[in-house]
Design an enzyme around this catalytic site. Structure first.
Site, mmCIF file in Angstrom:
data_model
loop_
_atom_site.group_PDB
_atom_site.id
_atom_site.type_symbol
_atom_site.label_atom_id
_atom_site.label_comp_id
_atom_site.label_asym_id
_atom_site.label_seq_id
_atom_site.Cartn_x
_atom_site.Cartn_y
_atom_site.Cartn_z
ATOM 1 N N CYS A 156 49.898 -7.777 -1.488
ATOM 2 C CA CYS A 156 50.881 -8.958 -1.892
ATOM 3 C C CYS A 156 51.406 -8.577 -3.406
ATOM 4 C CB CYS A 156 49.938 -9.999 -2.017
ATOM 5 S SG CYS A 156 48.722 -10.156 -3.365
ATOM 6 N N LYS A 207 2.085 4.624 1.468
ATOM 7 C CA LYS A 207 2.162 5.228 2.924
ATOM 8 C C LYS A 207 2.023 6.566 2.621
ATOM 9 C CE LYS A 207 5.318 5.047 6.869
ATOM 10 N NZ LYS A 207 4.996 6.369 7.285
ATOM 11 N N TYR A 244 -6.854 2.474 5.780
ATOM 12 C CA TYR A 244 -5.964 1.154 5.526
ATOM 13 C C TYR A 244 -6.007 0.190 6.519
ATOM 14 C CZ TYR A 244 -2.951 4.049 8.826
ATOM 15 O OH TYR A 244 -2.645 4.717 9.757
ATOM 16 N N CYS A 278 42.163 -9.092 -6.588
ATOM 17 C CA CYS A 278 43.282 -9.488 -6.369
ATOM 18 C C CYS A 278 43.195 -11.035 -6.352
ATOM 19 C CB CYS A 278 43.827 -9.236 -4.818
ATOM 20 S SG CYS A 278 45.214 -10.026 -4.390
ATOM 21 N N ASP A 322 1.455 10.372 3.861
ATOM 22 C CA ASP A 322 2.148 11.292 4.741
ATOM 23 C C ASP A 322 1.267 12.416 5.368
ATOM 24 O OD1 ASP A 322 4.280 12.285 6.272
ATOM 25 O OD2 ASP A 322 5.321 13.327 4.520
ATOM 26 N N CYS A 360 48.017 -4.936 -5.750
ATOM 27 C CA CYS A 360 47.357 -5.125 -4.390
ATOM 28 C C CYS A 360 48.442 -4.516 -3.311
ATOM 29 C CB CYS A 360 47.024 -6.701 -4.398
ATOM 30 S SG CYS A 360 46.571 -6.951 -2.571
ATOM 31 N N LYS A 405 10.690 3.137 3.255
ATOM 32 C CA LYS A 405 10.642 4.386 3.289
ATOM 33 C C LYS A 405 11.530 4.973 1.969
ATOM 34 C CE LYS A 405 10.304 6.468 7.096
ATOM 35 N NZ LYS A 405 9.406 7.730 7.664
ATOM 36 N N GLU A 415 0.764 -1.231 0.089
ATOM 37 C CA GLU A 415 -0.003 -0.078 0.050
ATOM 38 C C GLU A 415 0.837 1.291 0.024
ATOM 39 O OE1 GLU A 415 -2.358 -0.100 3.511
ATOM 40 O OE2 GLU A 415 -3.043 -2.009 3.111
ATOM 41 N N CYS A 438 47.321 -14.436 -0.899
ATOM 42 C CA CYS A 438 47.270 -12.856 -0.663
ATOM 43 C C CYS A 438 47.058 -12.849 0.969
ATOM 44 C CB CYS A 438 46.322 -12.062 -1.303
ATOM 45 S SG CYS A 438 46.332 -10.395 -0.518
HETATM 46 S S1 IVH Z 1 -0.233 0.501 9.125
HETATM 47 C C1 IVH Z 1 -0.323 -1.235 13.077
HETATM 48 N N1 IVH Z 1 -0.614 1.389 6.478
HETATM 49 O O1 IVH Z 1 2.328 5.538 8.874
HETATM 50 C C2 IVH Z 1 -0.664 -1.019 11.708
HETATM 51 N N2 IVH Z 1 0.106 3.018 7.971
HETATM 52 O O2 IVH Z 1 5.344 5.317 10.109
HETATM 53 C C3 IVH Z 1 0.497 0.137 11.461
HETATM 54 N N3 IVH Z 1 0.572 5.294 7.744
HETATM 55 O O3 IVH Z 1 1.350 5.363 12.182
HETATM 56 C C4 IVH Z 1 0.007 1.113 10.542
HETATM 57 N N4 IVH Z 1 -0.083 4.845 5.343
HETATM 58 O O4 IVH Z 1 0.011 6.685 10.403
HETATM 59 C C5 IVH Z 1 -0.235 1.885 7.812
HETATM 60 N N5 IVH Z 1 -1.202 2.462 4.219
HETATM 61 C C6 IVH Z 1 -0.625 2.446 5.591
HETATM 62 C C7 IVH Z 1 -0.301 3.680 5.898
HETATM 63 C C8 IVH Z 1 0.228 4.079 7.468
HETATM 64 C C9 IVH Z 1 0.148 5.896 6.187
HETATM 65 C C10 IVH Z 1 1.082 5.827 8.625
HETATM 66 C C11 IVH Z 1 0.229 5.463 9.833
HETATM 67 C C12 IVH Z 1 1.391 4.905 10.889
HETATM 68 C C13 IVH Z 1 2.777 5.451 10.332
HETATM 69 C C14 IVH Z 1 3.952 4.481 10.635
#
Ligand code: IVH
Length: 689
Positions: free
Chosen positions: A424, A113, A216, A437, A115, A421, A328, A111, A442
């Site tokens: 050696c 992530k 999510y 080498c 921000d 090297c 990340k 998925e 060596c």
């Molecule tokens: S799962 C226990 N899924 O990222 C489940 N988190 O750095 C843990 N976040 O606190 C979270 N998109 O606020 C999950 N698709 C996604 C996410 C997500 C953003 C955030 C979430 C979490 C933070 C961790």
């Protein structure tokens, strides 16, 4: 006051202040990199001087977002953070580790992530009752009124379900630009505006902020949900959340090697994408490349285990679930000065230029060396001694030099890559991007192979670290691996730093290493192409002693090696030539005489067929089977099948403590229900027969 103690106190105060600006006021005044540098320094000091580390240190409450102006409330579910990786390699390792753990075909979900700001919504019988921020993971701030103003948060669901939903509150990039203009660009980025708005005291003002929410994770109360809803897989939870009225993660990818489920899911919903395990890298790269085209910010991807029963048996650490990991985009970076470049020769002869750096803090440790990979890389970066450079640390991997930030003010000082090297004097040979080498005598290569042999991942002779081996080798106490076992360590008593205690430790860890199984011995010897996995593969395929391997090498039977764990023609030839090399055979003889294990005597697990034709489902927790996969193994080793959901095909249900809906369903369908004691009895009887 003690200097260190003082620095720890200062850093803690600073960090608490910046944490509150970031998480509570949503208006940070320093960059993430500056913040991370302070944080890393504190982490380091606390690790080195644990006596000064405080219980309430800012390092112990990462990202707490409690705000006193909102009432606090306990969460009903643990609201944790995510573990993280910075490389696709790291993600693939994590995936493999979990496949090994599950010991059956499992699925994953990839998925975006988002921000933004983390939120937990609690619904009762389909009505939004409460919205809580993440807080410290145990309790959060009640921000229900504010969340209710968010247009795409459903106040009433399409079904009267009781559930908890985790999601992210965010703002689209163009919405942010428009909104921010009205306030003379007061907000630094969409995330700060989103989390700031949640804590806005007047809900009428929040209503004007173009906030959105994406769901999510869903935790359903089974009794309140429509019968025959699949609640054993995350991907179906997402589909269900969509049906209930939530906006869910954008195009999650269902990843599995099970052709059947992939096919079913492909046609089940156009909400998702599907793919195979080997495609994870491609999917990640695709998402990374199209990241800028998205209408909102993402700071990474999340990969999660799809099978909820496996999630349950993996559980949580105090910080994150073990069933999910974030990939990340940004790795921790730091700036420093390149002092010098030195040449390192690996045990297999590969030449790696290494940067010597002005020491700098990064991701919790002090770094004074970083890899430069090869000559081409140095040329590509146009790197000169004395330059100011950026280095990064991606996960656990050795830091790497990323780029030149500023050239040496005194002018460019070129690094002259040696032709010979330095250890050696053999001429370096270039193969592909790397120099080698090729002299197997060596001294540096031999030293590296001894270090590798004793290292944690191999024979794990813990009192013989790199430094000690260096000393022993440079001072002629040892010349090869076998010497580790034959020298008289008492002779070291006259050397500086070798007290009686240290010598006893070395002796006992050397003795202990003799118990390491053949698979470890074989990989620790560092043959080209024989790492830990390949060593196990060779043994599993019947090459379970060094004599058998030597025998096929002597006969030149490459065909017996080909295809074991992916061995091809070239590697097979190389294995054969290594096991016919006189020096190597000599070394093996010596180690054999010393008593290392050169044979794998373990018998394959006994199999029976008492559960033939039976299809088991396992539910609840067990006293004697932790993790639960141990019980699954017992069934599979007796020719039974194990599945995750109870249906007409199920024959047995193995019930543990606090079994829930699966037990109910099995009872309804009149299946044979076996409890832990009965199961233990069945296994015992089988073993006796
Ligand atoms: S799962 C226990 N899924 O990222 C489940 N988190 O750095 C843990 N976040 O606190 C979270 N998109 O606020 C999950 N698709 C996604 C996410 C997500 C953003 C955030 C979430 C979490 C933070 C961790």
């Amino acid at each position: 006051m003690n200097k260190i103690k003082e620095e720890i106190r200062d850093l803690s105060e600073k960090l608490l202040y910046h944490q509150s600006l970031y998480y509570i006021k949503s208006a940070p005044i320093i960059s993430d990199i500056e913040y991370d540098a302070l944080f890393d320094r504190l982490l380091y000091l606390e690790k080195e001087y644990p006596q000064y580390a405080k219980e309430d240190s800012p390092t112990k409450r990462i990202g707490v977002d409690l705000d006193n102006q909102f009432a606090e409330k306990e969460h009903k579910i643990p609201v944790l953070s995510l573990d993280k990786e910075y490389t696709i390699e790291g993600i693939n390792k994590w995936v493999q580790k979990n496949i090994d753990f599950a010991e059956r075909q499992i699925g994953f979900v990839l998925e975006e992530k988002l921000d933004g700001a983390s939120i937990v919504l609690y619904y009762e019988r389909g009505i939004l009752k409460e919205a809580l921020t993440r807080g410290d993971g145990k309790k959060g701030n009640l921000v229900t009124a504010n969340v209710k103003t968010i247009k795409n948060v459903p106040l009433k669901l399409t079904e009267p379900v009781t559930l908890s939903v985790r999601g992210e509150i965010f703002i689209k990039k163009d919405d942010f630009t428009k909104y921010n203009k009205k306030f003379e660009n007061k907000y630094s980025n969409p995330r700060n505006l989103a989390s700031g708005s949640l804590r806005q005291l007047k809900s009428s003002l929040v209503a004007e902020v173009p906030l959105k929410m994406v769901a999510y994770e869903g935790y359903f109360e089974a009794e309140t949900i429509e019968k025959n809803t699949e609640l054993t897989e995350h991907i179906y939870n997402l589909i269900k959340l969509d049906k209930l009225g939530f906006e869910v993660s954008n195009k999650p990818v269902y990843i599995s090697d099970n052709k059947e489920t992939v096919k079913v899911l492909k046609s089940a919903s156009n909400l998702i994408e599907v793919g195979r395990i080997e495609d994870i890298k491609t999917f990640i790269e695709k998402r990374v490349n199209s990241r800028d085209k998205l209408q909102y910010d993402i700071d990474g991807l999340v990969i999660k285990i799809n099978d909820l029963d496996i999630r349950e048996s993996l559980g949580y650490t105090s910080h994150h679930p073990r069933w999910a990991i974030a990939y990340k985009f940004e790795s921790p970076m730091a700036e420093t000065i390149l002092l010098n470049i030195v040449i390192q020769i690996g045990r297999n002869g590969r030449v790696t230029p290494v940067a010597e750096l002005e020491p700098v803090h990064i991701a919790g440790s002090i770094v004074s060396r970083a890899t430069l990979h090869n000559l081409e890389y140095i040329e590509l970066l146009e790197l000169g001694i004395g330059d100011i450079i950026a280095i990064s640390k991606r996960g656990e991997i050795i830091p790497a030099v990323e780029e030149v930030i500023e050239q040496n003010p005194k002018g460019f000082i070129k690094f002259n890559f040696p032709e010979l090297c330095p250890f050696c004097s053999s001429i370096f040979i270039k193969e592909g991007a790397h120099h080698f080498c090729k002299n197997k005598n060596c001294p540096e290569r031999i030293k590296r192979s001894i270090i590798y042999f004793a290292s944690k991942d191999q024979m794990d002779i813990d009192s013989l670290g790199e430094k000690t081996i260096n000393f022993l080798y440079e001072n002629n106490y040892i010349n090869n691996i076998a010497d580790l076992y034959s020298i008289d360590y008492e002779n070291l008593l006259n050397e500086e730093g070798f007290k009686e205690k240290k010598i006893q430790n070395i002796k006992s860890s050397i003795e202990k290493s003799k118990d390491k199984p053949f698979s470890i011995v074989l990989s620790a010897l560092g043959f080209d192409g024989i790492g830990k996995n390949r060593a196990s593969d060779l043994i599993k395929e019947g090459l379970n002693s060094i004599d058998k391997i030597i025998e096929i090498a002597e006969k030149g039977e490459t065909e017996l090696l080909i295809n074991i764990g992916g061995v091809g023609d070239i590697l097979a030839d190389s294995i054969i030539s290594q096991f016919t090399d006189k020096d190597i055979l000599n070394q093996i003889e010596k180690l054999k005489a010393i008593g290392l294990n050169f044979e794998d005597l373990s018998k394959p697990m006994s199999k029976s067929s008492v559960f033939e034709g039976q299809i088991w489902v396992i539910t609840g927790t067990f006293e004697n089977f932790k993790p639960r996969s141990v019980a699954a193994d017992e069934i599979k080793n007796r020719s039974g099948k194990v599945t995750t959901s109870v249906n007409s095909k199920t024959t047995h249900l193995l019930k543990g403590e606090s079994a829930g809906s699966k037990l109910k369903k099995a009872e309804e369908l009149n299946k044979i229900i076996i409890d832990e004691d009965e199961f233990m009895e069945m296994i015992k009887n089988d073993k006796e027969n």
